[in-house]
Design a protein around this motif. Sequence first.
Motif, PDB file in Angstrom:
ATOM      1  N   LEU A 110       0.853  -1.185   0.000  1.00 36.69           N
ATOM      2  CA  LEU A 110       0.000   0.000   0.000  1.00 36.69           C
ATOM      3  C   LEU A 110       0.888   1.233   0.000  1.00 36.69           C
ATOM      4  O   LEU A 110       1.769   1.363   0.864  1.00 36.69           O
ATOM      5  CB  LEU A 110      -0.901  -0.004   1.242  1.00 36.69           C
ATOM      6  CG  LEU A 110      -1.760   1.226   1.480  1.00 36.69           C
ATOM      7  CD1 LEU A 110      -2.750   1.438   0.343  1.00 36.69           C
ATOM      8  CD2 LEU A 110      -2.485   1.092   2.813  1.00 36.69           C
TER       9      LEU A 110
ATOM     10  N   VAL B 236      -1.210  -0.849  -4.484  1.00 35.99           N
ATOM     11  CA  VAL B 236      -2.400  -0.002  -4.475  1.00 35.99           C
ATOM     12  C   VAL B 236      -1.966   1.345  -3.918  1.00 35.99           C
ATOM     13  O   VAL B 236      -1.235   1.405  -2.922  1.00 35.99           O
ATOM     14  CB  VAL B 236      -3.522  -0.612  -3.602  1.00 35.99           C
ATOM     15  CG1 VAL B 236      -4.653   0.368  -3.401  1.00 35.99           C
ATOM     16  CG2 VAL B 236      -4.031  -1.895  -4.214  1.00 35.99           C
TER      17      VAL B 236
ATOM     18  N   VAL C 168      -3.133   5.300  -2.541  1.00 35.93           N
ATOM     19  CA  VAL C 168      -4.183   6.163  -2.010  1.00 35.93           C
ATOM     20  C   VAL C 168      -3.570   7.537  -1.781  1.00 35.93           C
ATOM     21  O   VAL C 168      -2.354   7.665  -1.641  1.00 35.93           O
ATOM     22  CB  VAL C 168      -4.804   5.607  -0.702  1.00 35.93           C
ATOM     23  CG1 VAL C 168      -5.529   4.292  -0.953  1.00 35.93           C
ATOM     24  CG2 VAL C 168      -3.744   5.444   0.380  1.00 35.93           C
TER      25      VAL C 168
ATOM     26  N   ALA D  18      -7.845   7.307   3.740  1.00 33.76           N
ATOM     27  CA  ALA D  18      -7.975   6.260   2.726  1.00 33.76           C
ATOM     28  C   ALA D  18      -6.954   5.150   2.965  1.00 33.76           C
ATOM     29  O   ALA D  18      -7.256   3.967   2.732  1.00 33.76           O
ATOM     30  CB  ALA D  18      -7.812   6.851   1.327  1.00 33.76           C
TER      31      ALA D  18
ATOM     32  N   GLN E 266      -8.135   1.332   3.428  1.00 35.63           N
ATOM     33  CA  GLN E 266      -7.625   0.309   2.516  1.00 35.63           C
ATOM     34  C   GLN E 266      -6.903  -0.788   3.292  1.00 35.63           C
ATOM     35  O   GLN E 266      -7.070  -1.970   3.003  1.00 35.63           O
ATOM     36  CB  GLN E 266      -6.687   0.944   1.488  1.00 35.63           C
ATOM     37  CG  GLN E 266      -6.134  -0.034   0.469  1.00 35.63           C
ATOM     38  CD  GLN E 266      -7.194  -0.647  -0.423  1.00 35.63           C
ATOM     39  OE1 GLN E 266      -8.145   0.024  -0.817  1.00 35.63           O
ATOM     40  NE2 GLN E 266      -7.051  -1.918  -0.735  1.00 35.63           N
TER      41      GLN E 266
END
Length: 127
Positions: free
Chosen positions: A5, A29, A31, A36, A40
């Motif tokens: 992340l 991913v 953000v 967020a 997530q």
Amino acid sequence: MAYILVADDDDILADLVQFRLETAGHEVVTVADGEAALAQARARTPDLVVLDSMMPVLSGPEVLRAFKADPQLANVPVLVLTARKEQEDIVSALRGGASEYITKPFIPEELLARVDKLLVISNPADA
């Protein structure tokens, strides 16, 4: 490889980090704010987080504190990637539970090396 992340409100930088990590085989991913990032991470626990310090909604230090207070996320390695270079910021992040601290501008290969090192340390069975 790993699920990573990336939380950074700078789209260009987040894209660069994502590209470098994905070319190394990681699933990434991104953000753009701290809230967020928490949402997530709680939806799918990452193997590692790359976290900016200065973000909207929740700052990186606030996200780091929330991670360390959450039993589901407390053991997730967090690499802080930020423009904040003051000794106080670095020491505070490391004492607050950050696994690594890299300042911007950064060397993409160094970032990848530190990510790989953290992944091995956090899950030696996969090494």
